[in-house]
Each structure stands twice: as structure tokens, then as C-alpha cells.
Design a protein around this motif. Structure first.
Motif, PDB file in Angstrom:
ATOM      1  N   THR A  21       0.825  -1.209   0.000  1.00 16.22           N
ATOM      2  CA  THR A  21       0.000   0.000   0.000  1.00 16.22           C
ATOM      3  C   THR A  21       0.859   1.259   0.000  1.00 16.22           C
ATOM      4  O   THR A  21       0.521   2.264   0.622  1.00 16.22           O
ATOM      5  N   GLY A  22       2.006   1.201  -0.698  1.00 16.34           N
ATOM      6  CA  GLY A  22       2.771   2.421  -0.936  1.00 16.34           C
ATOM      7  C   GLY A  22       1.980   3.333  -1.858  1.00 16.34           C
ATOM      8  O   GLY A  22       0.975   2.934  -2.448  1.00 16.34           O
ATOM      9  N   ILE A  23       2.457   4.564  -2.013  1.00 18.56           N
ATOM     10  CA  ILE A  23       1.703   5.534  -2.803  1.00 18.56           C
ATOM     11  C   ILE A  23       1.535   5.081  -4.246  1.00 18.56           C
ATOM     12  O   ILE A  23       0.462   5.237  -4.840  1.00 18.56           O
ATOM     13  N   LYS A  24       2.576   4.473  -4.853  1.00 17.59           N
ATOM     14  CA  LYS A  24       2.467   4.016  -6.249  1.00 17.59           C
ATOM     15  C   LYS A  24       1.417   2.929  -6.373  1.00 17.59           C
ATOM     16  O   LYS A  24       0.576   2.950  -7.288  1.00 17.59           O
ATOM     17  N   GLU A  25       1.465   1.964  -5.443  1.00 20.91           N
ATOM     18  CA  GLU A  25       0.509   0.863  -5.507  1.00 20.91           C
ATOM     19  C   GLU A  25      -0.921   1.355  -5.309  1.00 20.91           C
ATOM     20  O   GLU A  25      -1.853   0.887  -5.978  1.00 20.91           O
ATOM     21  N   CYS A  26      -1.107   2.318  -4.406  1.00 17.01           N
ATOM     22  CA  CYS A  26      -2.457   2.815  -4.136  1.00 17.01           C
ATOM     23  C   CYS A  26      -2.994   3.665  -5.284  1.00 17.01           C
ATOM     24  O   CYS A  26      -4.185   3.621  -5.585  1.00 17.01           O
ATOM     25  N   VAL A  27      -2.115   4.434  -5.940  1.00 20.48           N
ATOM     26  CA  VAL A  27      -2.546   5.205  -7.105  1.00 20.48           C
ATOM     27  C   VAL A  27      -2.984   4.263  -8.220  1.00 20.48           C
ATOM     28  O   VAL A  27      -4.048   4.436  -8.828  1.00 20.48           O
ATOM     29  N   LEU A  28      -2.167   3.244  -8.504  1.00 28.71           N
ATOM     30  CA  LEU A  28      -2.513   2.281  -9.549  1.00 28.71           C
ATOM     31  C   LEU A  28      -3.800   1.548  -9.210  1.00 28.71           C
ATOM     32  O   LEU A  28      -4.670   1.357 -10.063  1.00 28.71           O
TER      33      LEU A  28
END
Length: 238
Positions: A11-18
Motif C-alpha cells: 500500500t505504498g503511494i504508487k501501488e495505491c494510485v494504480l
């Protein structure tokens, strides 16, 4: 057994944006994390006692009270008010889950004093970072950047944005070294001097982004989630 179109790990920012973008486009997304908190390596730690436990050091001092009021970012960042991240937040409607604070100003430290970074005509006129003639030249540069349209050669004023370097652009407007430094680093936010010998289009776009972000909130071009950057991945996860 349930089926998913996409499985996102972490749930890092990249994963959550995607995850948010794919969910918005109609995909069925399973989003999982081994940790008990959102954000991965860019989380915000609260309460303050948890920060000390995480790094295995004694504390916090007894003089620091109300640990729950602290949100400590492991990777502290601001973001520009009209930047791509804000556009994604609006597009995915994540803004419904977040409260933002406008950072009060953008400043540089020079000759033992703190100065506000000028990025508008009003700021340029009142700034003591520049002399009278520098202010006029800087004003002309801002006019050029804000009127510049890559699709309209009439706005280029004989500047080739793909060939003219940033150094040549600044020379064209006869900017002094001090003005070049804070324009390149405090406004265009370049991290080193290599940009000076690259095509000026990147620098023009960066200055324009800064100015447009500044005009959105007037005090500063930067926004910050009220309860820390860890709120961003949580918003997308919701």
C-alpha cells in the motif's frame, strides 16, 4: 472462490494510485498488505511513541506530550497545487477523503537572511533578492513563460524550446547569477546545474507549473495533507 482482475501487493503511494485508477476504470481489484498500516516506506507514523519503537530508541522525552497529535513522514514531501498528483486526486475523487493545508510560503536563505521566493509580478517588485534592473528582467521572463504556448510559434520570441538551452534563455533575458540560481532551483526546482545545458522547454514548463500553482492559493504553490503524507495512500485505498 472470488476472482479478481488485478491483485496489488503493498500500500505504498504508487501501488495505491494504480489500484485507485484501475478500480475507477471498472477493474475488480484485490489490494493487500502484510503491514498493519498504509503507506509502505512512505507512511506517516503516529503516535509519536510508535516512531521511537520503530527505530528502537528510547523516548520520546517527557516534555513532549500528546503523542497522538504527531504525524511523522518517513519520506517528507510537498506537492504542487496544479501538479499531476493533484490532477489524479481530483480525477479519482480521492479528495473526498483528505484534508489539505497550504504551505505558508516558499523561501530561500541568502546572506544570513530568509527571503520569500518571488514568482509573481507583485513578489518580484517587493523582493530584496533583486535590484531594480533585475526585477524588470525577471518580470519579462515571467511574462514570456506565462504567455508561452508550444503550439503557437508567435509566443516563442525566436526561442527554439527544443534547441535553446536554459542557460541561453536566461542570458537572453540578461538575468544575474543570483536570479538564475533561485529561478532554477527554488522555482523550477531543478536539483543540480545540469539543466542549464539542456533544452529550455523543461525549465519553462517547471516555472509555469510553479506560477500556476502559486496563483491557485496565493500564499504558496505547495499543498500538504493535514494529517501527513500517509493519508494519500489511505485515500486511494478507500
Amino acid at each position: 472462490m472470488q476472482e479478481y482482475d488485478v491483485i496489488v501487493l503493498g500500500t505504498g503511494i504508487k501501488e495505491c494510485v494504480l489500484s485507485g485508477l484501475m478500480s475507477l476504470s471498472g477493474k475488480k481489484v484485490l489490494h493487500i498488505d502484510k503491514n498493519s498500516y498504509h503507506g509502505g516506506e512512505s507512511t506517516s507514523i503516529s503516535p509519536l511513541e510508535e516512531l521511537y519503537r520503530r527505530f528502537k530508541v528510547p523516548g520520546p522525552p517527557k516534555s513532549i506530550r500528546r503523542g497522538k497529535e504527531w504525524n511523522v513522514d518517513l519520506v517528507p514531501k510537498f506537492f504542487l497545487a496544479t501538479g499531476q498528483l493533484v490532477q489524479i486526486l481530483v480525477h479519482t475523487e480521492v479528495t473526498r477523503y483528505l484534508d489539505f493545508k497550504v504551505v505558508e510560503g516558499s523561501y530561500v536563505f541568502k546572506a544570513g537572511k530568509v527571503h520569500k521566493v518571488p514568482a509573481s509580478e507583485e513578489d518580484a517588485q517587493s523582493s530584496d533578492l533583486m535590484g531594480m534592473f533585475d526585477k524588470r528582467r525577471f518580470k519579462k521572463l515571467l511574462h514570456f513563460v506565462l504567455n508561452f504556448d508550444i503550439r503557437n510559434p508567435r509566443t516563442h520570441q525566436d526561442v527554439d524550446p527544443e534547441k535553446t538551452t536554459s542557460r541561453e534563455l536566461f542570458t537572453r533575458f540578461d538575468l544575474g547569477q543570483d536570479v538564475i540560481e533561485f529561478t532554477g532551483h527554488a522555482i523550477a526546482l531543478h536539483s543540480d546545474e545540469s539543466y542549464l545545458d539542456r533544452p529550455c522547454l523543461e525549465t519553462i514548463n517547471r516555472i509555469r507549473l510553479y506560477c500556476e500553482s502559486l496563483s491557485r492559493h496565493h500564499l504558496s504553490p505547495y499543498l500538504y495533507p493535514l494529517y501527513g503524507l500517509g493519508e494519500l495512500p489511505q485515500g486511494f485505498a478507500r
